[in-house]
Design a protein around this motif. Sequence first.
Motif, PDB file in Angstrom:
ATOM      1  N   GLY A  33      16.059  -7.481  -2.766  1.00  0.00           N
ATOM      2  CA  GLY A  33      14.781  -8.119  -3.578  1.00  0.00           C
ATOM      3  C   GLY A  33      14.788  -9.551  -3.031  1.00  0.00           C
ATOM      4  N   ILE A  34      15.805 -10.397  -2.764  1.00  0.00           N
ATOM      5  CA  ILE A  34      15.674 -11.580  -2.423  1.00  0.00           C
ATOM      6  C   ILE A  34      14.951 -11.529  -1.111  1.00  0.00           C
ATOM      7  N   SER A  35      15.307 -10.520  -0.084  1.00  0.00           N
ATOM      8  CA  SER A  35      14.721 -10.380   1.155  1.00  0.00           C
ATOM      9  C   SER A  35      13.029 -10.340   1.138  1.00  0.00           C
ATOM     10  N   PHE A  36      12.606  -9.341   0.087  1.00  0.00           N
ATOM     11  CA  PHE A  36      11.300  -9.169  -0.210  1.00  0.00           C
ATOM     12  C   PHE A  36      10.498 -10.587  -0.674  1.00  0.00           C
ATOM     13  N   LEU A  37      11.216 -11.008  -1.497  1.00  0.00           N
ATOM     14  CA  LEU A  37      10.527 -12.505  -1.912  1.00  0.00           C
ATOM     15  C   LEU A  37      10.435 -13.460  -0.985  1.00  0.00           C
ATOM     16  N   LEU A  50      26.271 -12.775   4.401  1.00  0.00           N
ATOM     17  CA  LEU A  50      26.167 -11.860   5.548  1.00  0.00           C
ATOM     18  C   LEU A  50      25.035 -10.959   5.656  1.00  0.00           C
ATOM     19  N   LEU A  51      24.736 -10.520   4.274  1.00  0.00           N
ATOM     20  CA  LEU A  51      23.720  -9.261   4.022  1.00  0.00           C
ATOM     21  C   LEU A  51      22.379  -9.924   4.066  1.00  0.00           C
ATOM     22  N   ILE A  52      22.138 -11.291   3.835  1.00  0.00           N
ATOM     23  CA  ILE A  52      20.898 -11.791   3.615  1.00  0.00           C
ATOM     24  C   ILE A  52      20.051 -11.641   4.772  1.00  0.00           C
ATOM     25  N   ASP A  53      20.800 -12.117   6.238  1.00  0.00           N
ATOM     26  CA  ASP A  53      20.201 -12.247   7.521  1.00  0.00           C
ATOM     27  C   ASP A  53      19.657 -10.790   7.859  1.00  0.00           C
ATOM     28  N   PHE A  54      20.620  -9.738   7.392  1.00  0.00           N
ATOM     29  CA  PHE A  54      20.515  -8.364   8.060  1.00  0.00           C
ATOM     30  C   PHE A  54      19.226  -8.001   7.323  1.00  0.00           C
ATOM     31  N   TYR A  55      19.364  -8.020   5.990  1.00  0.00           N
ATOM     32  CA  TYR A  55      18.018  -7.539   5.298  1.00  0.00           C
ATOM     33  C   TYR A  55      16.717  -8.313   5.361  1.00  0.00           C
ATOM     34  N   LEU A  56      16.748  -9.532   5.661  1.00  0.00           N
ATOM     35  CA  LEU A  56      15.494 -10.315   6.196  1.00  0.00           C
ATOM     36  C   LEU A  56      14.908  -9.657   7.224  1.00  0.00           C
ATOM     37  N   LEU A 110      15.473  -6.652   8.618  1.00  0.00           N
ATOM     38  CA  LEU A 110      15.011  -5.167   8.388  1.00  0.00           C
ATOM     39  C   LEU A 110      13.666  -5.345   7.501  1.00  0.00           C
ATOM     40  N   VAL A 111      13.620  -6.055   6.577  1.00  0.00           N
ATOM     41  CA  VAL A 111      12.246  -5.988   5.744  1.00  0.00           C
ATOM     42  C   VAL A 111      11.027  -6.563   6.563  1.00  0.00           C
ATOM     43  N   LYS A 112      11.385  -7.758   7.256  1.00  0.00           N
ATOM     44  CA  LYS A 112      10.410  -8.346   7.984  1.00  0.00           C
ATOM     45  C   LYS A 112       9.842  -7.369   9.127  1.00  0.00           C
ATOM     46  N   ASN A 113      10.746  -6.517   9.501  1.00  0.00           N
ATOM     47  CA  ASN A 113      10.392  -5.627  10.687  1.00  0.00           C
ATOM     48  C   ASN A 113       9.563  -4.460  10.150  1.00  0.00           C
ATOM     49  N   SER A 114       9.880  -3.994   8.879  1.00  0.00           N
ATOM     50  CA  SER A 114       9.406  -2.726   8.181  1.00  0.00           C
ATOM     51  C   SER A 114       8.180  -3.033   7.445  1.00  0.00           C
ATOM     52  N   TRP A 115       8.143  -4.232   6.808  1.00  0.00           N
ATOM     53  CA  TRP A 115       6.723  -4.657   5.971  1.00  0.00           C
ATOM     54  C   TRP A 115       6.325  -5.841   6.494  1.00  0.00           C
ATOM     55  N   PRO A 116       5.335  -5.970   7.582  1.00  0.00           N
ATOM     56  CA  PRO A 116       5.012  -7.291   8.035  1.00  0.00           C
ATOM     57  C   PRO A 116       3.938  -7.652   6.820  1.00  0.00           C
ATOM     58  N   SER A 117       4.164  -8.870   6.575  1.00  0.00           N
ATOM     59  CA  SER A 117       3.569  -9.670   5.493  1.00  0.00           C
ATOM     60  C   SER A 117       2.306 -10.446   6.054  1.00  0.00           C
TER      61      SER A 117
END
Length: 207
Positions: free
Chosen positions: A20-24, A85-91, A93-100
Motif C-alpha cells: 500500500g505504501i508503494s502504491f501511494l 528492506l521490503l519498501i525498495d523491493f515493492y516500489l 515491483l509496483v513501478k514496473n507493473s503499473w507505470p503511473s
Amino acid sequence: MIYIKRTAIYLIGFNLLIVGISFLITSTYGQSAWDGVYVAFSKKAQIPVGLATILTASLILVVCYLLTNDWHVFLSLITSLIQSLLIDFYLTLVKNSWPSETPIVRIILFITGIVLMSIGISIYIQAKYPTNHVDCLMLSLARRFSLNLRTSKFVGDSIAIVLTLFIARQIALGTFIVLFSLSPLVQLISDRLAKPINQFIYSRQLI
C-alpha cells in the motif's frame, strides 16, 4: 502452532501495508505523513527510500527512548528494518507493473494504496508483535504527556508534515487525504477483523 499463526498473520498484514505504501508513493499524489519524510529525505540525500526509512526510524526510536526511558522501544527497530528492506523491493515491483503515466492510473494507485495500508495495519497489529517506529512514537507521546492515542498520533503526524515541508519545501495534497482517512479506515477494518483473526490464532485443532 500459535506462534506460527501469529507470524503468518503478521507477515501477511505487514506485506500488504508495504505494498500500500508503494502504491501511494508511485502515485505521486501523496502518502502517509511519515512516508512523506522518507521520500523527501531519499530525494534530498539521493539514497534509496528503504535506507532513508531505517535511518529515520533509528532517530525516532532514540526520541522514544528519551521520552520513556524504556529500552524496549528499540525492539521496534526489528519491524522498521523489515519495512526498510521490503519498501525498495515493492516500489520497484509496483513501478514496473503499473507505470503511473496517466492521471487515472495514479488515482487508482492512490485509492488502492490507502485501502491496502488500512487492511495491512488492521491485520498485522492483531499479531501483537513489536510495533514499527511510527506507532512506537505515538505510544511514547501518549505515555509521556498523558495523551489519548488519537491526539498523540495527530501530534506525531504533524511533526512529520513539518519535517517534510522543511526538507522538500512542498507537500502533496493527497498527504492530507491519507492523514484524515487512514485512522478511521484502520479502526473500521480492525473492528471487523479482530474477532476472526483471534479465533484463527488461538483456535485449537481437533485431532
